[in-house]
Design a protein around this motif. Structure first.
Motif, PDB file in Angstrom:
ATOM      1  N   ASP A   6      55.692  32.489  23.714  1.00 20.01           N
ATOM      2  CA  ASP A   6      56.788  31.667  24.223  1.00 20.01           C
ATOM      3  C   ASP A   6      58.103  32.417  24.025  1.00 20.01           C
ATOM      4  OD1 ASP A   6      55.252  29.562  25.042  1.00 20.01           O
ATOM      5  OD2 ASP A   6      55.260  28.615  23.076  1.00 20.01           O
ATOM      6  N   MET A   7      58.901  32.461  25.067  1.00 16.50           N
ATOM      7  CA  MET A   7      60.170  33.186  24.989  1.00 16.50           C
ATOM      8  C   MET A   7      61.268  32.319  25.596  1.00 16.50           C
ATOM      9  SD  MET A   7      59.658  36.391  23.818  1.00 16.50           S
ATOM     10  CE  MET A   7      61.022  37.416  24.343  1.00 16.50           C
ATOM     11  N   VAL A   8      62.460  32.449  25.059  1.00 15.42           N
ATOM     12  CA  VAL A   8      63.629  31.851  25.711  1.00 15.42           C
ATOM     13  C   VAL A   8      64.678  32.938  25.884  1.00 15.42           C
ATOM     14  CG1 VAL A   8      63.399  29.443  25.019  1.00 15.42           C
ATOM     15  CG2 VAL A   8      64.528  31.059  23.499  1.00 15.42           C
ATOM     16  N   GLU A   9      65.541  32.706  26.843  1.00 14.14           N
ATOM     17  CA  GLU A   9      66.626  33.653  27.109  1.00 14.14           C
ATOM     18  C   GLU A   9      67.915  32.889  26.842  1.00 14.14           C
ATOM     19  OE1 GLU A   9      67.600  36.624  27.932  1.00 14.14           O
ATOM     20  OE2 GLU A   9      69.592  35.889  28.403  1.00 14.14           O
ATOM     21  N   ASP A  65      53.594  38.096  25.849  1.00  8.88           N
ATOM     22  CA  ASP A  65      52.729  36.967  26.158  1.00  8.88           C
ATOM     23  C   ASP A  65      52.813  35.922  25.032  1.00  8.88           C
ATOM     24  OD1 ASP A  65      51.076  35.440  27.599  1.00  8.88           O
ATOM     25  OD2 ASP A  65      49.283  36.651  27.357  1.00  8.88           O
ATOM     26  N   ALA A  72      65.037  36.365  23.879  1.00  8.27           N
ATOM     27  CA  ALA A  72      65.461  37.578  24.577  1.00  8.27           C
ATOM     28  C   ALA A  72      66.985  37.636  24.595  1.00  8.27           C
ATOM     29  CB  ALA A  72      64.904  37.575  25.989  1.00  8.27           C
ATOM     30  N   SER A  95      64.309  37.023  17.039  1.00  9.11           N
ATOM     31  CA  SER A  95      65.250  37.346  18.103  1.00  9.11           C
ATOM     32  C   SER A  95      65.228  38.850  18.301  1.00  9.11           C
ATOM     33  CB  SER A  95      66.654  36.853  17.770  1.00  9.11           C
ATOM     34  OG  SER A  95      67.286  37.728  16.874  1.00  9.11           O
ATOM     35  N   ILE A 133      57.831  32.149  18.708  1.00  6.06           N
ATOM     36  CA  ILE A 133      58.795  31.985  19.797  1.00  6.06           C
ATOM     37  C   ILE A 133      59.792  33.127  19.688  1.00  6.06           C
ATOM     38  CG2 ILE A 133      60.432  30.461  20.944  1.00  6.06           C
ATOM     39  CD1 ILE A 133      59.172  28.125  19.459  1.00  6.06           C
ATOM     40  N   TYR A 147      61.122  38.341  28.366  1.00  4.78           N
ATOM     41  CA  TYR A 147      60.195  37.199  28.486  1.00  4.78           C
ATOM     42  C   TYR A 147      59.116  37.461  29.526  1.00  4.78           C
ATOM     43  CZ  TYR A 147      63.865  36.184  31.948  1.00  4.78           C
ATOM     44  OH  TYR A 147      64.787  36.288  32.948  1.00  4.78           O
ATOM     45  N   ASP A 148      59.343  38.418  30.414  1.00  7.00           N
ATOM     46  CA  ASP A 148      58.297  38.766  31.384  1.00  7.00           C
ATOM     47  C   ASP A 148      57.224  39.649  30.762  1.00  7.00           C
ATOM     48  OD1 ASP A 148      59.327  37.379  33.480  1.00  7.00           O
ATOM     49  OD2 ASP A 148      60.412  39.066  34.348  1.00  7.00           O
ATOM     50  N   HIS A 150      58.924  46.809  22.057  1.00  5.59           N
ATOM     51  CA  HIS A 150      58.124  45.672  22.532  1.00  5.59           C
ATOM     52  C   HIS A 150      56.692  45.794  22.026  1.00  5.59           C
ATOM     53  CE1 HIS A 150      61.441  44.558  24.870  1.00  5.59           C
ATOM     54  NE2 HIS A 150      60.898  44.360  26.049  1.00  5.59           N
TER      55      HIS A 150
END
Lengths: 88, 245
Positions: free
Chosen positions: B64-67, B62, B49, B91, B46, B58-59, B29
């Motif tokens: 934009d993230m999508v799961e 900092d 996760a 990804s 972007i 995504y937590d 990370h």
């Protein structure tokens, strides 16, 4: 003292990787637990050269590294400890 | 006068992670976050996760993230990149996600030459579900589903996805790095940065960086023993180096 580390003890989970990679034996695991119940890393001596090996392997990004200004200006090879050169 | 030479990157949120002590996800990370900071692409990146231990990534980032559904990150990334070609799409997938359930997605995304960056975390075990055998589990490795060690005659051989993908013309850059020594982590950082730069420069094809990562909990070792095991055993099965590009 050429370098200095600051360990965020509340982020540290006491995995001990920094203890294993420090070329100066400058870090130990504390006997006092933090708020999460982990025994965090703490400084052992003042031999730190600011090589940042501990910070690079820290999975929690819990270590900040400071280095003396005049050492930063020297050529890279003179200040880098053996471990960071990638040789076993 | 002391000058700060290392601290937590801006693209990583200031909250403790849920990972076990000594887990390699935290290092991975941080390397990605450092790369995003250095390239100055925090506003247009972007991330995707995976399902696995890093499901809550995504937590921590900092950006934009999508799961997405298990293993489907390359498929979602394809859509995101094609509709938003100016965005930087990466990804982040584990070996259970990419090499087991998502094998079809990654192979076809690579085959189509999608301009995405894939960070593949290989820890040779299924972490989140309790340490079962993964396709990447090495021979004789003990897991909860191979209590006597992985036997090639019963469970087959470890799957080397990165080598497999080098055969496809759609991939432009594939490198395998490890997170068990500071020097190798520096190399891993360079590889991740190169993969992101390729996408920034619109290089035609998929870039993938495989990171060997320790899982002390399900290897049933201390974190220090785990990095020794990686040095002595894991890097023999998964040799490090640039495989393509």
């Amino acid at each position: 003292m050429a370098g200095k580390i600051v360990i965020n003890i509340e982020r540290c989970k006491g995995c001990g990787l920094c203890v294993a990679v420090c070329p100066k034996g400058g870090i130990v695991i504390s006997k006092q637990s933090n708020k999460s119940g982990y025994f965090p890393a703490e400084k052992n001596n003042s031999a730190c050269t600011g090589c940042a090996s501990c910070a690079i392997i820290c999975p929690e990004a819990a270590i900040e590294v400071y280095r003396e200004q005049d050492i930063l200006n020297k050529p890279h090879k003179e200040t880098t400890p053996d471990l960071v050169k990638g040789k076993k | 006068m002391m000058q700060k030479v290392f601290s937590k990157p801006q693209a990583l949120k200031d909250c403790p992670t849920h990972y076990c002590p000594g887990c390699g996800h935290g290092i991975a990370h941080r390397l990605i976050a450092e790369t995003i900071d250095e390239l100055g692409i925090r506003g247009r990146t972007i991330g995707i996760a995976p399902v696995g231990c890093a499901v809550l990534a995504y937590d921590y980032f900092d950006v934009d993230m999508v799961e997405v559904a298990h293993g489907r990150a390359p498929a979602v990334a394809t859509g995101m990149k094609r509709t938003n070609p100016d965005k930087i799409i990466f990804s982040y997938q584990g070996d259970g996600d990419l090499a087991a359930i998502g094998t079809g997605e990654i192979i076809h995304a690579a085959h189509r030459g999608e301009q995405i960056t894939v960070i593949f975390i290989n820890n040779a075990v299924f972490g989140m579900t309790g340490g079962q055998m993964a396709p990447t589990t090495i021979l004789n490795q003990v897991t909860t589903t191979t209590p006597l060690g992985r036997d090639a005659s019963k469970q087959g051989y470890p799957l080397q996805v990165s080598e497999l993908l080098t055969l496809l013309p759609g991939t432009i850059y594939i490198e395998r790095c490890s997170l068990h020594k500071p020097a190798l982590i520096r190399n891993a950082k360079k590889a991740i940065k190169h993969a992101f730069e390729l996408q920034l420069n619109n290089a035609p094809g998929l870039s993938l960086v495989e990171l060997l990562s320790p899982c002390p909990t399900y290897w049933r070792m201390t974190p220090v023993k785990a990095i020794e095991w990686m040095e002595n055993e894991m890097t023999k099965v998964f040799p490090l180096g640039r495989l393509k590009g």
